[in-house]
Write a protein that holds these residues in place. Structure first.
Motif, PDB file in Angstrom:
ATOM      1  N   MET A  21       6.021   2.553  -8.210  1.00  8.33           N
ATOM      2  CA  MET A  21       5.919   1.096  -8.284  1.00  8.33           C
ATOM      3  C   MET A  21       6.919   0.445  -7.320  1.00  8.33           C
ATOM      4  O   MET A  21       6.592  -0.514  -6.620  1.00  8.33           O
ATOM      5  CB  MET A  21       6.205   0.647  -9.731  1.00  8.33           C
ATOM      6  CG  MET A  21       6.071  -0.837  -9.973  1.00  8.33           C
ATOM      7  SD  MET A  21       4.358  -1.374 -10.028  1.00  8.33           S
ATOM      8  CE  MET A  21       3.952  -1.156 -11.756  1.00  8.33           C
ATOM      9  N   PHE A  28       4.580  -4.224  -0.193  1.00 10.54           N
ATOM     10  CA  PHE A  28       4.143  -5.627  -0.182  1.00 10.54           C
ATOM     11  C   PHE A  28       4.976  -6.441   0.802  1.00 10.54           C
ATOM     12  O   PHE A  28       4.459  -7.350   1.454  1.00 10.54           O
ATOM     13  CB  PHE A  28       4.244  -6.241  -1.585  1.00 10.54           C
ATOM     14  CG  PHE A  28       3.321  -5.592  -2.579  1.00 10.54           C
ATOM     15  CD1 PHE A  28       2.132  -4.990  -2.162  1.00 10.54           C
ATOM     16  CD2 PHE A  28       3.620  -5.575  -3.923  1.00 10.54           C
ATOM     17  CE1 PHE A  28       1.277  -4.379  -3.064  1.00 10.54           C
ATOM     18  CE2 PHE A  28       2.770  -4.960  -4.844  1.00 10.54           C
ATOM     19  CZ  PHE A  28       1.604  -4.365  -4.399  1.00 10.54           C
TER      20      PHE A  28
ATOM     21  N   THR B  69      -2.117   3.322 -13.004  1.00 11.04           N
ATOM     22  CA  THR B  69      -2.400   2.421 -14.117  1.00 11.04           C
ATOM     23  C   THR B  69      -2.853   1.061 -13.581  1.00 11.04           C
ATOM     24  O   THR B  69      -2.668   0.753 -12.407  1.00 11.04           O
ATOM     25  CB  THR B  69      -1.148   2.221 -14.988  1.00 11.04           C
ATOM     26  OG1 THR B  69      -0.082   1.839 -14.133  1.00 11.04           O
ATOM     27  CG2 THR B  69      -0.791   3.488 -15.732  1.00 11.04           C
ATOM     28  N   SER B  71      -1.674  -1.851 -13.886  1.00  7.43           N
ATOM     29  CA  SER B  71      -0.652  -2.761 -13.364  1.00  7.43           C
ATOM     30  C   SER B  71      -0.515  -2.632 -11.848  1.00  7.43           C
ATOM     31  O   SER B  71      -0.278  -3.614 -11.147  1.00  7.43           O
ATOM     32  CB  SER B  71       0.678  -2.527 -14.065  1.00  7.43           C
ATOM     33  OG  SER B  71       0.977  -1.154 -14.111  1.00  7.43           O
ATOM     34  N   PHE B  72      -0.699  -1.408 -11.309  1.00  6.68           N
ATOM     35  CA  PHE B  72      -0.626  -1.214  -9.857  1.00  6.68           C
ATOM     36  C   PHE B  72      -1.725  -2.017  -9.162  1.00  6.68           C
ATOM     37  O   PHE B  72      -1.478  -2.695  -8.166  1.00  6.68           O
ATOM     38  CB  PHE B  72      -0.794   0.270  -9.507  1.00  6.68           C
ATOM     39  CG  PHE B  72       0.441   1.082  -9.714  1.00  6.68           C
ATOM     40  CD1 PHE B  72       1.272   1.382  -8.631  1.00  6.68           C
ATOM     41  CD2 PHE B  72       0.775   1.561 -10.967  1.00  6.68           C
ATOM     42  CE1 PHE B  72       2.415   2.140  -8.815  1.00  6.68           C
ATOM     43  CE2 PHE B  72       1.918   2.322 -11.159  1.00  6.68           C
ATOM     44  CZ  PHE B  72       2.739   2.612 -10.088  1.00  6.68           C
ATOM     45  N   PHE B  75      -0.972  -5.667  -9.195  1.00  6.87           N
ATOM     46  CA  PHE B  75       0.067  -5.953  -8.191  1.00  6.87           C
ATOM     47  C   PHE B  75      -0.549  -6.100  -6.806  1.00  6.87           C
ATOM     48  O   PHE B  75      -0.258  -7.040  -6.074  1.00  6.87           O
ATOM     49  CB  PHE B  75       1.085  -4.810  -8.172  1.00  6.87           C
ATOM     50  CG  PHE B  75       2.245  -5.015  -9.103  1.00  6.87           C
ATOM     51  CD1 PHE B  75       2.068  -5.596 -10.347  1.00  6.87           C
ATOM     52  CD2 PHE B  75       3.519  -4.613  -8.728  1.00  6.87           C
ATOM     53  CE1 PHE B  75       3.130  -5.778 -11.206  1.00  6.87           C
ATOM     54  CE2 PHE B  75       4.593  -4.794  -9.584  1.00  6.87           C
ATOM     55  CZ  PHE B  75       4.402  -5.370 -10.816  1.00  6.87           C
TER      56      PHE B  75
END
Lengths: 207, 97
Positions: A21, A28, B69, B71-72, B75
Motif C-alpha cells: 500500500m 500516485f 483487496t 481498498s487498493f 485508491f
C-alpha cells in the motif's frame, strides 16, 4: 492484515499488505508528477496541432515501437521473477531479474542513439536550428526531451532498484516466504512501463 | 512455528503472464498500424484507447491489482479520478479563454 512470524522464539513483525500500500501511495505521487506534464502536453497539442504533427515526423517510429516492446518484455521478466521466487526457484528468479536489468539497459542504449541522432541534426534544447522553427515545434521538442528524459531517469532508478533486489535474493533476504521488496520493485517497474505506454503514441505516432 | 498470513499467493501461472505479454505486444503492433492509416481526428482517440487498455492490463495483471483487496482498487480509482478532474478543469478553463 499484519503478519507475525514466530520462528524459534524470535518475533518478527511484518505487514506485506501495508508495505505494498505504501508503494502504491508513492506511485500516485509519480502519477501526479507525470500527469502534470501530460496536462501541459495536451494543452499545447491542442493549441499547436499542426506544428506537433510536423515536429513528430522527426521521431523514429520504428525505434519507438522497438523500445516499447523492450519495456513490455522487461515487465514480463520482472513479474516472472516474482512467480519464480514464490515457487522457491531462486536461480531462475535471479536470472529473470538480471534479464530485466539488461532490457532496461538496452532501452537506455536505444534512447541514447535516438537522442544523439537528434543532436546531430541540430535538434536539442536551445540549439539555433530548433529556435529557428515555429513555437509549436519548439514546445514539442521541449516536452519530448523533458518527458522522455524524466522517464529515462526513472528507468535508471528502476535498474538500480532491481539490482539491489537481485543482491538481496542472492543473500536470501528475499525468499519464498518474504518477497514483498521484490514485489514493490516490480510495482515501480510496471509504473515506468505504463508511463512509456502513453509517451509512445503521444510522441511517436502523431504524424 | 507456524507462519500466518503469508505474502498473498497469486494463482497465475507463467503461461498466463506470457499470454498477457503477447496481448500487449499485439496491441502495440495494432496501435502502430492504426497510426499509419488516415482516419483523421479519430487517430488520437484510437491511440489513447489502446494505450489505456494496455495500461489496464499492466495494472490488473502485472501489478496484481486484481488479487489485491478492494481498498487498493479504490485508491487507484480515486488517484485517477483526481487526474481526470485536473484534465477536465484545465480544458474547461482553456476553452473559455
Amino acid at each position: 492484515m499484519s503478519s507475525t512470524e514466530h520462528i524459534a522464539g524470535t518475533h518478527v513483525h511484518r505487514d506485506d499488505v501495508g508495505s505494498r500500500m505504501g508503494m502504491w501511495l508513492f506511485l500516485f505521487t509519480e502519477l501526479i508528477l507525470f500527469g502534470g506534464m501530460f496536462l501541459l502536453y495536451s494543452v499545447y497539442r491542442f493549441q499547436y496541432a499542426d506544428e506537433f504533427h510536423l515536429a513528430a515526423k522527426e521521431l523514429n517510429t520504428i525505434m519507438g515501437a522497438f523500445n516499447t516492446a523492450v519495456l513490455l518484455t522487461s515487465s514480463l521478466t520482472m513479474v516472472l521473477a516474482i512467480i519464480a521466487i514464490q515457487r522457491d526457484q531462486k536461480a531462475l528468479s535471479i536470472l529473470l531479474q538480471v534479464i530485466t536489468i539488461f532490457l532496461a539497459l538496452f532501452f537506455l542504449v536505444n534512447k541514447y542513439f535516438e537522442w544523439t541522432a537528434k543532436f546531430h541534426h541540430g535538434i536539442y534544447p536551445g540549439s539555433e536550428q530548433l529556435l529557428s522553427k515555429s513555437s509549436g515545434e519548439i514546445l514539442f521538442f521541449g516536452l519530448y526531451y523533458v518527458m522522455t528524459g524524466l522517464h529515462g531517469i526513472h528507468v535508471i532508478v528502476g535498474m538500480f532498484l532491481i539490482a539491489v533486489m537481485t543482491r538481496m535474493t542472492r543473500k536470501d533476504i528475499i525468499t519464498k516466504d518474504s518477497y514483498v521488496r521484490l514485489e514493490n520493485a516490480g510495482l515501480y517497474w510496471h509504473l515506468v512501463d505504463i508511463i512509456w505506454i502513453f509517451l509512445f503514441p503521444l510522441f511517436y505516432l502523431i504524424t | 512455528m507456524q507462519i500466518h498470513d503469508k505474502p498473498h499467493q497469486h494463482s497465475h501461472s507463467y503461461g498466463a503472464y506470457i499470454l498477457v505479454w503477447l496481448a500487449l505486444m499485439a496491441l502495440t503492433a495494432i496501435t502502430v498500424a492504426v497510426a499509419g492509416m488516415d482516419i483523421g481526428r479519430f487517430t488520437v482517440a484510437t491511440a489513447l484507447i489502446i494505450a489505456s487498455f494496455k495500461a489496464y492490463l499492466v495494472l490488473t495483471v502485472f501489478m496484481h491489482l486484481r488479487s489485491e483487496t478492494k481498498s487498493f482498487v479504490i485508491f487507484v480509482i480515486v488517484a485517477l479520478l483526481f487526474l481526470g478532474i485536473s484534465f477536465v478543469l484545465l480544458f474547461s478553463d482553456y476553452s473559455f479563454h
